[in-house]
Design an enzyme around this catalytic site. Structure first.
Site, short mmCIF file in Angstrom:
data_model
loop_
_atom_site.label_atom_id
_atom_site.label_comp_id
_atom_site.label_asym_id
_atom_site.label_seq_id
_atom_site.Cartn_x
_atom_site.Cartn_y
_atom_site.Cartn_z
N SER A 259 -43.06 12.52 34.40
CA SER A 259 -42.55 12.23 32.89
C SER A 259 -43.15 13.20 31.90
O SER A 259 -43.11 14.41 31.89
CB SER A 259 -42.77 10.74 33.03
OG SER A 259 -41.99 10.09 32.04
N HIS A 400 -37.27 5.68 37.26
CA HIS A 400 -38.23 6.39 36.66
C HIS A 400 -39.75 6.20 37.34
O HIS A 400 -40.31 5.14 36.87
CB HIS A 400 -38.29 6.32 35.25
CG HIS A 400 -39.23 7.21 34.43
ND1 HIS A 400 -38.75 8.41 34.13
CD2 HIS A 400 -40.41 7.03 33.73
CE1 HIS A 400 -39.55 8.88 33.51
NE2 HIS A 400 -40.67 8.27 33.19
#
Ligand code: GTR
Length: 768
Positions: A259, A400
């Site tokens: 990320s 995610h």
């Protein structure tokens, strides 16, 4: 639909903040739900070309990429997106706080290092946690920063708490399969990313930024780095430490991040080429994803919610992505030619998986310039079907996150690209080229049965290091790759050495085959040449050695053409007489640039082969050979007879006297070297080596080598292997004789003088 209309829609949508918070780490609300996720609404965009310079020159070679375009791109990313950090002299100190060999039930060592950075009276600390396999061999590393503090990576009670985290031990254990990483033979090094920049603008003063003289965000110039640059800086400082740690193989560090830390890892990998591999996991906008697609998270969104991540210049591109001079495919290309892996997750639409993929696809053209395969097409692979070319990619099912699946892929990818291999050459003569390309210059040849290290792979090429040592590319069908254990067994196994110039491996005991007979009668498996090695049982069958080629076939070599290697090597005597006798055997062998076998030799290939056939392993090239053994003074008067000037006529008496003097110390069997001696020359440009008087010192250059035979005569590879005289007036006078400036005596020398017997080389015999 035009871009203007689309952008208005998104701006309007952005006003409705959804209150979405990403798991555990996000600090501000983001409108994930309101964003555009419709491919059809992506306005047409044109990506900046990677292989065209700012001056419009199309790039077709890696040199121009590296010297021109790569630098342009790096500057653009620094000035327009991530920002630069000043080149402040920051002092670093490392304190090993703890080392424990009992981690993970004894299979790993845990080491914790406090890194202290200081400048003036300001100092900052970062705490690195490393687990490495307890194998004793320096391990390749995944350097992957963590979001919640070192103690959250594992439940291991020995982990020292990170300074800026109160999170419980083992809190993120699902993201860190430490044991799997160790079992795969890798080290894991991690640092809490807050140690470099606690992830809030309001915590600027606690970050490393004050080390650079900044007291507040307002002090940072428009192209000045903020949090992502600070984290990338941290990755590089971690690398500085790893380079000092002998438990780690710093030449094999994969910089990795998830990320926002994926963004930082990509930026670190771009700016710092010490990282051998770059891995981005779900890095999204400002990471791997193309900004110009304006899908999922946009430049506008990210810079609004995380104003402290990028440099201020990046704000110019909110809803103005078309004017970006670079897009993120350029960031990925900055990793080239190092292996690069981009990972996406299917449900992570905010990070635009397709944009991450296309970015990797576009970056692949730079990898292709280096001869590597990248992403093979612009069609996305199926979910959970990774591509593992030099540019790797996967999209997995799920959200995610960093999952075991992601780690499995990173490990597989690292196994493929970061784990050096080893093997044995399989062809009678193996051609070692300077590039993974059949048209590339031949640098060396490796005889059959030569143990090699494998350091890289491109398509069907393997980059190998032969024992001379020489590093170059071989086609992989000529290399039988082995495990370390298999290679040690191979080295310890009995072998034959081909002592005839040429011989044959037959399918059955035979010396020859009747012409025109079918393949059922003994047939040739392959030819072999002097110096080739083949494992054997030691048995002789009908006058032939039974041998086992590394490719798997059993064959037979006429006993008169070979000897048992261990016995042969123990009987080798590299006396001058033997050296000369072997050299004479090569008379008439054609000159062949890069050749080091009876099939063809260059000058140093001849000398290398002649000594090899007498049990000595010489360096591959003439300059390496000129640095071993004992120097023999030739007293070359290169002032009166400069090496570079046209040759004097054979009748020149003074030159004859000079050459008679030069040979006066030589003995038969000495290596004689030709070239230009070290000298000073008028400088043409300012360079660091300038002497200050307008002169530069030019190093000695050795361009040719031969073996002295006595009476001014020598044998060397030039056109053919031939004999010439150094003495002007002799009928076979060598036209470049005045370049003979140096000589070395190898007879009677040992390892202390750089002369290595094959028997003493771990590449050929076990040494314990
Ligand atoms: C999100 C951000 C992403 C990504 C992510 C993370 O809020 O929009 O760009 O970086 O955070 O780092 O977890």
């Amino acid at each position: 639909m035009t871009f203007t209309i689309w952008s208005k829609r998104i701006i309007a949508a952005a006003a409705a903040i959804s209150g979405f918070i990403t798991a555990g780490t996000s600090l501000s609300a983001q409108n994930h739900e309101e964003a555009n996720y419709d491919e059809a609404l992506i306005p047409p965009y044109e990506l900046p070309e990677l292989l065209v310079t700012d001056d419009g020159e199309r790039i077709t070679d890696t040199e121009t990429w590296e010297n021109v375009r790569r630098k342009e791109l790096l500057d653009l990313f620094a000035d327009e997106i991530y920002g630069r950090l000043p080149e402040t002299d920051i002092h670093a100190e490392y304190n090993i706080l703890e080392e424990n060999g009992e981690a993970l039930g004894g299979k790993a060592v845990r080491k914790q290092i406090e890194m202290v950075f200081s400048h003036g009276d300001i100092s900052r600390k970062a705490l690195m946690l490393i687990y490495f396999p307890a194998s004793g061999t320096p391990a390749p590393v995944f350097l992957h920063f963590n979001f919640q503090g070192n103690q959250t990576v594992s439940a291991d009670p020995g982990i020292i708490l990170s300074q800026y985290s109160k999170r419980p031990r083992g809190n993120q254990i699902n993201r860190w399969p430490v044991e799997k990483i160790i079992d795969a033979g890798y080290a894991l090094a991690t640092i809490h990313y807050f140690d470099f920049f606690p992830d809030r603008e309001s915590r600027f003063t606690e970050s490393i930024m004050p080390l650079f003289g900044y007291r507040a965000p307002a002090d940072v110039p428009d192209n000045g780095g903020m949090a992502i640059s600070a984290w990338a800086w941290g990755y590089s400082r971690a690398m500085d430490y790893l380079e000092t740690d002998s438990d780690i193989d710093a030449s094999r560090v994969a910089v990795a991040g998830h990320s926002r830390l994926g963004k930082a890892a990509l930026w670190a990998g771009a700016a710092d080429s010490r990282f051998a591999m770059v891995i981005s996991n779900d890095s999204g906008c400002g990471g791997a994803a193309l900004s110009m697609r304006r899908i999922g998270e946009t430049v506008n969104e990210i810079t609004k919610v995380f104003p402290h991540w990028f440099c201020r210049n990046f704000l110019k591109y909110r809803w103005n992505e078309d004017s970006l001079p670079v897009d993120q495919h350029g960031l990925l290309a900055l990793a080239a030619p190092r292996p690069l892996y981009v990972a996406s997750a299917e449900e992570d639409r905010w990070a635009d998986p397709r944009g991450e993929f296309l970015s990797a696809w576009h970056a692949s053209e730079v990898y292709r310039l280096y001869g590597y395969d990248g992403i093979p097409s612009d069609e996305m692979p199926q979910v959970n079907s990774p591509v593992m070319e030099r540019v790797g990619y996967h999209i997995r099912t799920g959200i995610h996150d960093v999952t075991d699946y992601d780690w499995d892929c990173f490990i597989r990818f690292a196994d493929k690209w970061l784990k050096p291999g080893c093997g044995v050459t399989a062809f009678p003569v193996n051609y070692m080229r300077e590039k993974p390309d059949f048209t590339a210059e031949l640098g060396n040849q490796a005889l059959m049965g030569t143990p090699v290290r494998i350091t890289d792979r491109v398509g069907y090429w393997k980059k190998i290091i032969s024992p001379d040592p020489y590093s170059a590319w071989c086609v992989d069908m000529g290399i039988r790759e082995m495990t370390e254990k298999e290679l040690s067994e191979y080295i310890a196994a009995e072998k034959i050495i081909c002592t005839a110039d040429y011989s044959t491996v037959w399918s059955e005991p035979a010396r020859s085959v009747r012409k025109g007979k079918a393949a059922s009668v003994p047939h040739k498996i392959c030819d072999i040449v002097a110096g080739d090695l083949i494992p054997c049982s030691g048995n002789k069958v009908k006058g032939c050695y039974e041998v086992h080629l590394v490719t798997g076939e059993t064959g037979y070599v006429p006993a008169g053409d070979a000897e048992i290697f261990s016995k042969w090597v123990s009987e080798c005597d590299p006396s001058a007489d033997n050296i000369i006798a072997t050299a004479m055997d090569y008379l008439g062998v054609p000159y062949f640039w890069g050749g080091t076998s009876i099939k063809g030799v260059d000058c140093s290939g001849l000398t290398r082969m002649v000594w090899f056939m007498n049990g000595v392993l010489l360096p591959r090239n003439a300059d390496g050979q000129s640095a071993i053994g004992k120097p023999v003074e030739v007293n070359a008067d290169t002032r009166r007879f400069p090496a570079g000037s046209p040759e004097d006529s054979a009748a020149d008496g003074a030159f004859r006297q000079e050459m008679l003097r030069r040979i006066s110390n030589l003995q038969p069997g000495d290596l004689i070297f030709f070239g230009t001696p070290a000298h000073s020359a008028a400088s043409v440009s300012c360079s660091p080596s300038e002497t200050g008087t307008g002169e530069v010192s030019v190093k000695e250059k050795i361009t040719h080598v031969g073996i002295y035979l006595g009476d001014g005569r020598f044998i060397h590879a030039s056109k053919l292997v031939r004999i010439n005289s150094l003495i002007p007036g002799d009928p076979d006078f060598y036209e470049l004789s005045r370049k003979m400036i140096k000589a070395r005596r190898l007879t009677g020398c040992g390892t202390e003088e750089g002369v290595v017997r094959i028997a003493d080389s771990p590449a050929y015999f076990p040494q314990d």
